[in-house]
Design a protein around this motif. Structure first.
Motif, short mmCIF file in Angstrom:
data_model
loop_
_atom_site.label_atom_id
_atom_site.label_comp_id
_atom_site.label_asym_id
_atom_site.label_seq_id
_atom_site.Cartn_x
_atom_site.Cartn_y
_atom_site.Cartn_z
N ASP A 136 0.86 -1.18 0.00
CA ASP A 136 0.00 0.00 0.00
C ASP A 136 0.89 1.23 0.00
O ASP A 136 2.09 1.15 0.30
N GLY A 137 0.30 2.36 -0.32
CA GLY A 137 1.02 3.63 -0.31
C GLY A 137 0.58 4.51 0.84
O GLY A 137 -0.52 4.37 1.37
N ASN A 138 1.45 5.44 1.21
CA ASN A 138 1.16 6.36 2.31
C ASN A 138 1.81 7.70 1.98
O ASN A 138 2.96 7.74 1.53
N ASP A 139 1.08 8.78 2.22
CA ASP A 139 1.59 10.10 1.84
C ASP A 139 2.10 10.92 3.02
O ASP A 139 2.33 12.12 2.88
N SER A 140 2.29 10.31 4.17
CA SER A 140 2.76 11.08 5.33
C SER A 140 4.26 11.37 5.24
O SER A 140 4.72 12.39 5.76
N LEU A 141 5.02 10.51 4.58
CA LEU A 141 6.47 10.69 4.49
C LEU A 141 6.83 11.52 3.26
O LEU A 141 7.68 11.14 2.45
N LYS A 142 6.18 12.64 3.11
CA LYS A 142 6.48 13.54 1.99
C LYS A 142 7.76 14.31 2.28
O LYS A 142 8.21 14.42 3.41
N GLY A 336 -1.37 -5.31 6.95
CA GLY A 336 -0.17 -5.02 7.72
C GLY A 336 0.41 -3.65 7.43
O GLY A 336 1.04 -3.04 8.30
N CYS A 337 0.23 -3.13 6.21
CA CYS A 337 0.77 -1.82 5.87
C CYS A 337 0.15 -0.72 6.73
O CYS A 337 0.83 0.24 7.12
N GLU A 338 -1.14 -0.85 7.03
CA GLU A 338 -1.79 0.16 7.86
C GLU A 338 -1.17 0.20 9.25
O GLU A 338 -0.98 1.28 9.83
N ARG A 339 -0.85 -0.96 9.79
CA ARG A 339 -0.22 -1.00 11.12
C ARG A 339 1.19 -0.42 11.07
O ARG A 339 1.63 0.24 12.02
N PHE A 340 1.92 -0.68 9.99
CA PHE A 340 3.27 -0.11 9.86
C PHE A 340 3.20 1.40 9.73
O PHE A 340 4.00 2.13 10.35
N PHE A 341 2.27 1.90 8.93
CA PHE A 341 2.17 3.34 8.72
C PHE A 341 1.79 4.07 10.00
O PHE A 341 2.17 5.22 10.21
N SER A 342 1.02 3.42 10.87
CA SER A 342 0.65 4.07 12.13
C SER A 342 1.88 4.34 12.99
O SER A 342 1.88 5.26 13.81
#
Length: 774
Positions: A136-142, A336-342
């Motif tokens: 999955d992708g996450n945009d918090s680490l911009k 699992g990606c959601e838990r890692f991103f948290s």
């Protein structure tokens, strides 16, 4: 302060290599004015990995406060230089350790990231899916793109972003965790707009539901951020497999990152891979139409949808991609990606204004630390909890048989037949034919024309009644102007509707205008009422999905008190909106002939009910008489499939548990043996091998404790007997039958204590300030 300056100047006469040998890292290769001790740098490195929001600046300010000197901005830059040098030394040490262990291959980490997934044993049972992952992708680490000011022809600054002022840096960072941008961009050409449009209309029925992150919605931030986030791939136990930077792109073009990751996974890990993705249904078609389509089919690649995101997908998509109905999935939720991103969201503030190299360096270091000190430490906890969960679900089999008898279900295979029948029904639900759409539009135009005629008659009567007899029109203009305008508007509306009806009559080939009560009129009326009913279903479903995501966000960690209150107030308003939509739905359902199923509040707010919204649409068929559409039968069906998946989970856990038990023995034996071999010829390298062993060995006792706890569970059907794994095959070591049967907890503890004593003696003979492997 003068003594300190004098001491700083004294460092300039010492060669930098000598300073490093004394545990002092200089800020310059020649005549350094500031040095930082290795112990301080190591302390910051570990502290940053445990608290990623702590950047260099507050740490340097803390050091200044401790030493009683004022903070200067250049000190942070000098500390950063020393820290980069320190990390480079650690990286070189790690490279030497990997080389002597034979683990320096370009894909070695990816092939051996997870002991439970990838430490294959000889003669073990073959699973349907060789390995299960999620991405999955996450945009918090911009990362903010550094740009200068815009200057006009006169040399004056004007609003807007100017040219880039990024510092040139040949270092890439990220190590073997990251995919190179060139590798990702190779797939951008494969994603033409034709494929995107085709996916939206044809291949996946739920693609229109995922439009919130398209390029148009995110393009506004591309002028500010260069890297707009990361795309991540994890194994089912949480070990990081691959990371890719998302560079100025949104959800639709994000498919190139997923394609690049899947391509690397297939090339490196081989066949029978199952990867969960929040839009896995559409991505499955993207893969089949891309350049890696033939390879994916040959290697039996499977695309899944995560359990949480699957609630918002349509029912037809769930029957194909949701893990509950996929054979071999077990209890894996693919989230699992959601838990890692948290957890990784705390890193965002530290990398937002970093350079390209330092950002990737920080993200890769955080991922490695998570793998070694979080995910690896909790690996056997994952196995223990999943085994307990699977056994608990399987214990409901007796209740399942009781409910089956009560509902008159004669055999378990009936559930598979009903699922296939439901899938066939949902597949048959197509878009409204064009002719029927025109007929509905013609009916609505006729209804509007009839209403417009009535309003024109009323407006004309009022206008005539207001105008006195015998009075000229120009004299009464002041008193009748409003009525005349209303009459004129009604006349124009009627003429527009009449023209529209004539055009539709030509398209439909209607020779005689429909009249109320005619068969054509009544058929079109039923279709319009059903269309209105379906709109109510869509509105109700969208509100429930929004509530589902908001509830998750409100209960998520790192959500502040004010944001929780704001979401709570929004939910109260949203609940009222759901109640209004529910009222409209029940009214539309009651207006149909025959009336459709009525819903109450408790049924709507159930998350699992989202899968049943498609059954309410029943465009051409009435499925209320089908057994699989009955609420009680559907609950029993879901319980049956959960039990089947729980049994599959136990089979997979039995394989993974034995892999981990074997890995613990083989890894411990290999590292200690290698350190003994190196001790006479290269004691420093032998010490670093022991330091590397210490990183893994610190969790051995916890792992064995949990493994034996699993073995004592009522219903445990696996074994802790070590098998023959990759490390033991490489060393030519074979476990004897007597050693294989020795799994008692006391002997395992004795082995652990012996290894600990050997390590302690070796470390005591070395300088405790030696560098640790990161």
């Amino acid at each position: 302060m003068e003594r300190q300056v004098a001491a700083q100047r004294d460092y300039g006469s010492i060669h930098p290599a000598s300073l490093v040998g004394q545990g002092l890292f200089p800020c310059s290769p020649s005549k350094p004015s500031v040095v930082v001790t290795a112990r301080t740098l190591e302390y910051y490195r570990v502290l940053f990995l445990r608290c990623p929001r702590l950047s260099i600046q507050p740490f340097v300010k803390t050091l200044c406060d401790i030493h009683g000197v004022p903070y200067r901005s250049y000190l942070g830059q000098q500390f950063s230089i020393c820290f980069d040098l320190y990390l480079d030394v650690l990286s070189r040490i790690k490279t030497r350790v990997k080389k002597v262990l034979g683990r320096n291959g370009s894909n070695w980490r990816l092939e051996n990231a997870c002991p439970a997934c990838e430490y294959n044993l000889e003669g073990e049972k073959e699973l349907k899916f060789k390995m299960m992952c999620c991405m999955d992708g996450n945009d918090s680490l911009k990362r903010v793109h550094r740009k200068g000011a815009r200057v006009d022809e006169g040399g004056n600054e004007v609003p807007g972003c100017g040219p880039s002022r990024e510092r040139m840096d040949s270092r890439t960072g990220g190590g073997d965790y990251y995919l190179m941008r060139e590798e990702v961009d190779a797939f951008s050409k494969a994603l033409s707009q034709d494929i995107v449009d085709e996916l939206s209309e044809k291949d996946t029925p739920c693609s229109p539901r995922w439009k919130n992150m398209n390029d148009k919605a995110t393009a506004s931030m591309w002028g500010v951020f260069d890297e707009t986030g990361v795309f991540l791939c994890l194994c089912r136990h949480g070990f990081v497999l691959l990371i890719a930077d998302m560079v100025k792109s949104g959800e639709q073009t994000r498919a190139k990152y997923a394609l690049a990751i899947v391509d690397r996974l297939i090339d490196t890990l081989g066949e029978r891979l199952a990867v969960g993705y929040d839009i896995g249904c559409g991505f499955k078609t993207t893969v089949s139409k891309s350049a890696i389509g033939p390879k994916a089919r040959e290697k039996q690649y499977t695309s899944l949808v995560g359990t949480f995101h699957g609630h918002a997908h349509c029912r037809l998509c769930q029957t194909d991609h949701l893990g509950t109905y996929v054979e071999g999935n077990g209890l894996e939720d693919s989230e699992g990606c959601e838990r890692f991103f948290s957890k990784s969201n705390t890193l965002a503030s530290s990398v937002r204004h970093a350079s390209i190299f330092h950002r990737r360096q920080a993200i890769a270091a955080f991922a490695e630390h998570m793998d070694d000190f979080e995910t690896y430490a909790q690996l056997t906890t994952f196995l223990l909890n999943n085994y307990k969960q699977a056994l608990k679900i399987c214990s409901g089999y007796t209740l399942l048989l009781h409910d089956m008898r009560g509902l008159g279900i004669d055999r378990e295979s009936r559930f598979l037949e009903w699922l296939a029948e439901e899938k066939a029904y949902l597949t048959g639900l197509k878009r409204q034919p064009t002719e029927e759409t025109l007929q509905m539009e013609y009916y609505q135009s006729l209804v509007g024309l009839e209403k417009a005629d009535f309003e024109l008659q009323q407006a004309t009567k009022a206008w005539v009644a207001e105008r006195p007899a015998g009075v000229p029109l120009n004299v009464a203009a002041g008193t009748t102007r409003g009525l005349e305008t209303k009459r004129r508007h009604a006349l124009e509306t009627r003429e527009d509707l009449r023209t529209q009806c004539q055009l539709l009559e030509q398209k439909l080939g209607v020779a005689r205008q429909w009249m109320p009560g005619s068969p054509e009129w009544e058929d079109a009326k039923k279709r319009v009422e059903l269309a209105q009913y379906q709109k109510c279903v869509d509105k109700l479903e969208s509100l429930v999905v929004a509530r589902l995501f908001e509830l998750t966000r409100m209960n998520m960690s790192q959500t502040g008190y004010k944001l929780r209150k704001h979401i709570g107030k929004a939910l109260q308003a949203r609940s009222q909106a759901i109640r209004t939509a529910l009222t409209n739905f029940n009214a539309a359902a009651a207006a149909l002939k025959p009336p459709r199923r009525q819903l109450d509040w408790e049924q709507v707010v159930e998350c699992t009910f989202l899968a049943d919204f498609d059954l309410l649409r029943d465009v051409r068929q009435d499925v209320r008489g089908k057994r699989w559409a009955e609420p009680h039968v559907r609950m029993v069906m879901d319980r049956y499939f959960k039990i089947v998946r729980a049994r599959e989970e136990i089979e997979r856990l039995n394989v993974e548990i034995r892999r981990v038990a074997t890995y613990l023995d083989d890894e411990d034996h290999l590292l200690l043996t290698k350190a003994e071999e190196l001790a006479p010829t290269d004691p420093d390298l032998a010490h670093q091998v022991l330091v590397y062993h210490r990183r893994r060995e610190r969790f051995y006792d916890l792992h064995w404790k949990r493994l034996h706890e699993i073995a004592k569970l009522p219903g445990f059907s696996g074994t802790l007997r070590p098998g023959t794994g990759k490390l033991s095959r490489k060393d030519g070591q074979e476990h004897s039958e007597d050693e294989a049967t020795n799994v008692e907890e006391e002997e395992a503890n004795e082995d652990f204590e012996e290894a600990e004593s050997i390590m302690r003696v070796a470390l005591d003979t070395q300088n405790m300030d030696s560098f640790n492997v990161p």
